[in-house]
Design a protein around this motif. Structure first.
Motif, PDB file in Angstrom:
ATOM      1  N   ASN A 202       0.815  -1.114  -0.124  1.00 57.18           N
ATOM      2  CA  ASN A 202       0.073   0.123   0.120  1.00 57.18           C
ATOM      3  C   ASN A 202       0.671   1.314   0.038  1.00 57.18           C
ATOM      4  OD1 ASN A 202      -2.257  -1.667  -0.211  1.00 57.18           O
ATOM      5  ND2 ASN A 202      -2.759  -1.407   2.451  1.00 57.18           N
ATOM      6  N   GLY A 203       2.037   1.246  -0.033  1.00 61.78           N
ATOM      7  CA  GLY A 203       3.024   2.310  -0.376  1.00 61.78           C
ATOM      8  C   GLY A 203       3.329   2.997   1.071  1.00 61.78           C
ATOM      9  N   ALA A 204       3.226   2.205   2.004  1.00 63.66           N
ATOM     10  CA  ALA A 204       3.537   3.026   3.466  1.00 63.66           C
ATOM     11  C   ALA A 204       4.771   3.635   3.499  1.00 63.66           C
ATOM     12  CB  ALA A 204       3.180   1.965   4.588  1.00 63.66           C
ATOM     13  N   SER A 205       4.908   4.548   4.203  1.00 66.90           N
ATOM     14  CA  SER A 205       6.264   5.402   4.609  1.00 66.90           C
ATOM     15  C   SER A 205       7.430   4.401   4.938  1.00 66.90           C
ATOM     16  CB  SER A 205       6.028   6.464   5.459  1.00 66.90           C
ATOM     17  OG  SER A 205       5.836   5.979   6.699  1.00 66.90           O
ATOM     18  N   GLY A 206       8.632   4.946   4.901  1.00 67.58           N
ATOM     19  CA  GLY A 206       9.926   4.019   5.388  1.00 67.58           C
ATOM     20  C   GLY A 206       9.734   3.985   6.968  1.00 67.58           C
ATOM     21  N   ASN A 207       9.206   4.932   7.620  1.00 65.35           N
ATOM     22  CA  ASN A 207       9.177   4.935   8.945  1.00 65.35           C
ATOM     23  C   ASN A 207       8.267   3.930   9.340  1.00 65.35           C
ATOM     24  OD1 ASN A 207      11.063   6.805   9.522  1.00 65.35           O
ATOM     25  ND2 ASN A 207       9.670   8.604   9.634  1.00 65.35           N
ATOM     26  N   THR A 208       6.848   3.780   8.648  1.00 64.15           N
ATOM     27  CA  THR A 208       6.020   2.524   9.094  1.00 64.15           C
ATOM     28  C   THR A 208       6.627   1.389   8.828  1.00 64.15           C
ATOM     29  OG1 THR A 208       4.493   4.071   8.463  1.00 64.15           O
ATOM     30  CG2 THR A 208       3.619   1.934   8.606  1.00 64.15           C
ATOM     31  N   ILE A 209       7.441   1.471   7.671  1.00 68.61           N
ATOM     32  CA  ILE A 209       7.902  -0.137   7.561  1.00 68.61           C
ATOM     33  C   ILE A 209       8.980  -0.519   8.376  1.00 68.61           C
ATOM     34  CG2 ILE A 209       9.301  -1.556   5.683  1.00 68.61           C
ATOM     35  CD1 ILE A 209       7.823   0.033   3.650  1.00 68.61           C
ATOM     36  N   SER A 210       9.986   0.316   8.756  1.00 70.78           N
ATOM     37  CA  SER A 210      11.123   0.067   9.528  1.00 70.78           C
ATOM     38  C   SER A 210      10.529  -0.246  11.054  1.00 70.78           C
ATOM     39  CB  SER A 210      12.098   1.260   9.675  1.00 70.78           C
ATOM     40  OG  SER A 210      11.424   2.398  10.478  1.00 70.78           O
ATOM     41  N   ALA A 211       9.538   0.308  11.364  1.00 66.98           N
ATOM     42  CA  ALA A 211       8.723  -0.358  12.654  1.00 66.98           C
ATOM     43  C   ALA A 211       8.785  -1.680  12.702  1.00 66.98           C
ATOM     44  CB  ALA A 211       7.516   0.472  12.890  1.00 66.98           C
ATOM     45  N   HIS A 212       8.504  -2.549  11.702  1.00 66.67           N
ATOM     46  CA  HIS A 212       8.292  -4.018  11.874  1.00 66.67           C
ATOM     47  C   HIS A 212       9.800  -4.621  12.136  1.00 66.67           C
ATOM     48  CE1 HIS A 212       4.262  -4.006  10.300  1.00 66.67           C
ATOM     49  NE2 HIS A 212       4.612  -3.234   9.534  1.00 66.67           N
ATOM     50  N   LEU A 213      10.876  -3.877  11.910  1.00 60.09           N
ATOM     51  CA  LEU A 213      12.122  -4.578  12.362  1.00 60.09           C
ATOM     52  C   LEU A 213      12.060  -5.079  13.667  1.00 60.09           C
ATOM     53  CD1 LEU A 213      14.445  -2.129  10.541  1.00 60.09           C
ATOM     54  CD2 LEU A 213      13.918  -4.414   9.635  1.00 60.09           C
ATOM     55  N   THR A 214      11.565  -4.245  14.731  1.00 59.58           N
ATOM     56  CA  THR A 214      11.429  -4.678  16.293  1.00 59.58           C
ATOM     57  C   THR A 214      10.634  -5.933  16.136  1.00 59.58           C
ATOM     58  OG1 THR A 214      11.703  -2.356  16.787  1.00 59.58           O
ATOM     59  CG2 THR A 214      10.966  -3.789  18.528  1.00 59.58           C
ATOM     60  N   GLU A 215       9.742  -5.748  15.556  1.00 59.80           N
ATOM     61  CA  GLU A 215       8.694  -7.282  15.605  1.00 59.80           C
ATOM     62  C   GLU A 215       9.469  -8.459  15.232  1.00 59.80           C
ATOM     63  OE1 GLU A 215       4.621  -4.909  14.651  1.00 59.80           O
ATOM     64  OE2 GLU A 215       5.235  -5.906  13.298  1.00 59.80           O
ATOM     65  N   ILE A 216      10.298  -8.149  13.975  1.00 60.71           N
ATOM     66  CA  ILE A 216      10.916  -9.243  13.523  1.00 60.71           C
ATOM     67  C   ILE A 216      12.192  -9.809  14.404  1.00 60.71           C
ATOM     68  CG2 ILE A 216      12.384 -10.215  11.802  1.00 60.71           C
ATOM     69  CD1 ILE A 216      10.677  -8.091   9.738  1.00 60.71           C
ATOM     70  N   ASP A 217      12.585  -8.714  15.059  1.00 64.41           N
ATOM     71  CA  ASP A 217      13.685  -9.222  16.101  1.00 64.41           C
ATOM     72  C   ASP A 217      13.150  -9.944  17.173  1.00 64.41           C
ATOM     73  OD1 ASP A 217      15.712  -8.036  14.616  1.00 64.41           O
ATOM     74  OD2 ASP A 217      15.501  -6.069  15.594  1.00 64.41           O
ATOM     75  N   THR A 218      11.974  -9.303  17.694  1.00 63.69           N
ATOM     76  CA  THR A 218      11.310 -10.459  18.839  1.00 63.69           C
ATOM     77  C   THR A 218      11.110 -11.668  18.320  1.00 63.69           C
ATOM     78  OG1 THR A 218      10.108  -8.223  19.503  1.00 63.69           O
ATOM     79  CG2 THR A 218       9.332 -10.401  19.949  1.00 63.69           C
ATOM     80  N   HIS A 219      10.622 -11.948  16.937  1.00 64.15           N
ATOM     81  CA  HIS A 219      10.212 -13.330  16.651  1.00 64.15           C
ATOM     82  C   HIS A 219      11.612 -14.100  16.476  1.00 64.15           C
ATOM     83  CE1 HIS A 219       6.181 -12.320  16.348  1.00 64.15           C
ATOM     84  NE2 HIS A 219       6.268 -11.337  15.466  1.00 64.15           N
ATOM     85  N   LEU A 220      12.760 -13.464  15.945  1.00 66.11           N
ATOM     86  CA  LEU A 220      14.005 -14.025  15.822  1.00 66.11           C
ATOM     87  C   LEU A 220      14.348 -14.623  17.204  1.00 66.11           C
ATOM     88  CD1 LEU A 220      15.820 -11.760  13.134  1.00 66.11           C
ATOM     89  CD2 LEU A 220      15.291 -14.365  13.171  1.00 66.11           C
ATOM     90  N   GLY A 221      14.129 -13.755  18.254  1.00 61.23           N
ATOM     91  CA  GLY A 221      14.495 -14.056  19.634  1.00 61.23           C
ATOM     92  C   GLY A 221      13.692 -15.291  20.109  1.00 61.23           C
ATOM     93  N   GLU A 222      12.597 -15.340  19.643  1.00 61.15           N
ATOM     94  CA  GLU A 222      11.616 -16.564  20.123  1.00 61.15           C
ATOM     95  C   GLU A 222      12.194 -17.808  19.596  1.00 61.15           C
ATOM     96  OE1 GLU A 222       7.439 -14.137  20.630  1.00 61.15           O
ATOM     97  OE2 GLU A 222       7.883 -15.451  18.535  1.00 61.15           O
ATOM     98  N   VAL A 223      12.820 -17.657  18.302  1.00 55.83           N
ATOM     99  CA  VAL A 223      13.373 -18.799  17.478  1.00 55.83           C
ATOM    100  C   VAL A 223      14.424 -19.395  18.402  1.00 55.83           C
ATOM    101  CG1 VAL A 223      14.386 -19.914  15.400  1.00 55.83           C
ATOM    102  CG2 VAL A 223      12.256 -18.224  15.334  1.00 55.83           C
ATOM    103  N   GLY A 224      15.402 -18.144  18.814  1.00 61.53           N
ATOM    104  CA  GLY A 224      16.677 -18.591  19.299  1.00 61.53           C
ATOM    105  C   GLY A 224      16.325 -19.339  20.834  1.00 61.53           C
ATOM    106  N   THR A 225      15.346 -18.883  21.374  1.00 60.81           N
ATOM    107  CA  THR A 225      15.047 -19.546  22.621  1.00 60.81           C
ATOM    108  C   THR A 225      14.472 -20.819  22.402  1.00 60.81           C
ATOM    109  OG1 THR A 225      14.202 -17.392  23.555  1.00 60.81           O
ATOM    110  CG2 THR A 225      13.283 -19.433  24.544  1.00 60.81           C
ATOM    111  N   ALA A 226      13.702 -21.254  21.449  1.00 58.74           N
ATOM    112  CA  ALA A 226      13.439 -22.526  21.145  1.00 58.74           C
ATOM    113  C   ALA A 226      14.353 -23.359  20.874  1.00 58.74           C
ATOM    114  CB  ALA A 226      12.283 -22.541  19.796  1.00 58.74           C
ATOM    115  N   GLN A 227      15.437 -22.704  19.849  1.00 63.15           N
ATOM    116  CA  GLN A 227      16.755 -23.711  19.731  1.00 63.15           C
ATOM    117  C   GLN A 227      17.388 -24.004  20.899  1.00 63.15           C
ATOM    118  OE1 GLN A 227      18.040 -20.856  16.511  1.00 63.15           O
ATOM    119  NE2 GLN A 227      18.288 -22.592  15.196  1.00 63.15           N
ATOM    120  N   ALA A 228      17.545 -23.023  21.908  1.00 57.06           N
ATOM    121  CA  ALA A 228      18.223 -23.464  23.166  1.00 57.06           C
ATOM    122  C   ALA A 228      17.505 -24.359  24.056  1.00 57.06           C
ATOM    123  CB  ALA A 228      18.282 -21.869  24.042  1.00 57.06           C
TER     124      ALA A 228
END
Length: 297
Positions: A202-228
């Motif tokens: 939908n052509g959202a702004s760069g700031n709106t898209i970059s806000a998803h980085l924190t969410e992705i990092d959270t999910h990556l942390g969950e994967v790391g916890t599961a692997q541990a």
């Protein structure tokens, strides 16, 4: 007491028969390798043998369960490694799309790739081992994730409510060998990715898209916890396997001591009994040869 010829003959024949039975018994021990071939020969040995065989049978079954557990843990770890790769790729694409130099068309192209990567996560979430879905908790006969026609992802409710898939790995020990389905493939994960795709398309702004980085990092942390967590379970399974190997060695040794014949001792006993049997035959030949003609002389 008067000893008659008939009494002597009966005693000799009985002893010869008993001696021959002993010879046959030792021959059976040598040929079978066992102390007894029938429970009636030694009820104590037979009874204890049943108990020891049960112990060995239990250990064998637990070892099979541990082997199956390794398959689940290894497959889960491999799948989580791929999930980690997919999320890292999504993060890389999100980071690129958040820059103002990207046009709307370029972001739509990234949204298409994110959609494909999301589908790959669904495929990984439905990984199977031996026809069972390893991320579906106790409901291993059903897939964990189902893609709806509108692009949303449905998560199996039974897996969420009953997240553990456990196996018996020793007497009285049940161990969960799966990844908790509430830990990695969560509704938040797919909701966040769906929103990311929407913003990219939908052509959202760069700031709106970059806000998803924190969410992705959270999910990556969950994967790391599961692997541990998987690593800790694998280490425990290693310890259990070593313990089972020791138990099997001990149980097999005890069973062998109880049932198996001592070859050296058995051969000595056989030779001794064979000599006794031959001697009894020689003596019997001298005693039993008396006939009516001998009495008439």
């Amino acid at each position: 007491m008067r000893v008659t010829q008939g009494m002597m003959t009966n005693h000799v024949l009985r002893n010869i028969s008993n001696g021959y039975s002993k010879v046959s018994e030792y021959n059976d021990q040598l040929s079978s390798g066992k102390k007894i071939t029938r429970p009636s020969q030694d009820p104590v040995v037979a009874t204890m043998g049943i108990s020891y065989r049960t112990d060995v049978s239990h250990v064998n079954q637990y070892q099979k369960n541990v082997t199956n557990a390794y398959k689940w843990l290894d497959s889960s770890d491999d799948a989580l490694g791929q999930v980690n790769d997919v999320l890292n790729r999504i993060r890389e694409l999100t980071n690129e799309a958040s820059t103002d130099t990207y046009t709307a068309d370029q972001r739509k192209a990234i949204g298409t790739e994110v959609d494909q990567l999301t589908n790959q996560l669904v495929t990984l979430g439905n990984t199977q081992v031996g026809g069972q879905y390893i991320f579906s908790g106790s409901d291993s006969a059903k897939p964990l994730l189902t893609a709806n026609s509108d692009g949303s992802i449905k998560i199996d409710q039974t897996a969420i409510d009953h997240p553990d898939f456990s196996v018996a790995v020793n007497d009285g020990i049940q161990m969960a060998i799966n990844v908790n389905p509430n830990q990695v493939f969560t509704s938040d994960l797919f909701a966040n990715l769906n929103q990311l795709k929407t913003d990219l398309n939908n052509g959202a702004s760069g700031n709106t898209i970059s806000a998803h980085l924190t969410e992705i990092d959270t999910h990556l942390g969950e994967v790391g916890t599961a692997q541990a967590d998987l690593g800790a379970k694998t280490n425990r399974i290693d310890l259990i396997q070593n313990r089972l190997n020791e138990q099997k060695t001990v149980a097999t040794k005890i069973m062998s001591n109880n049932e198996d014949a001592d070859y050296a001792e058995t051969i000595i006993n056989l030779n001794t009994q064979q000599n006794v049997y031959n001697a009894s035959l020689s003596v019997g030949a001298k005693i039993i040869q008396t006939s009516l003609v001998d009495f008439l002389r």
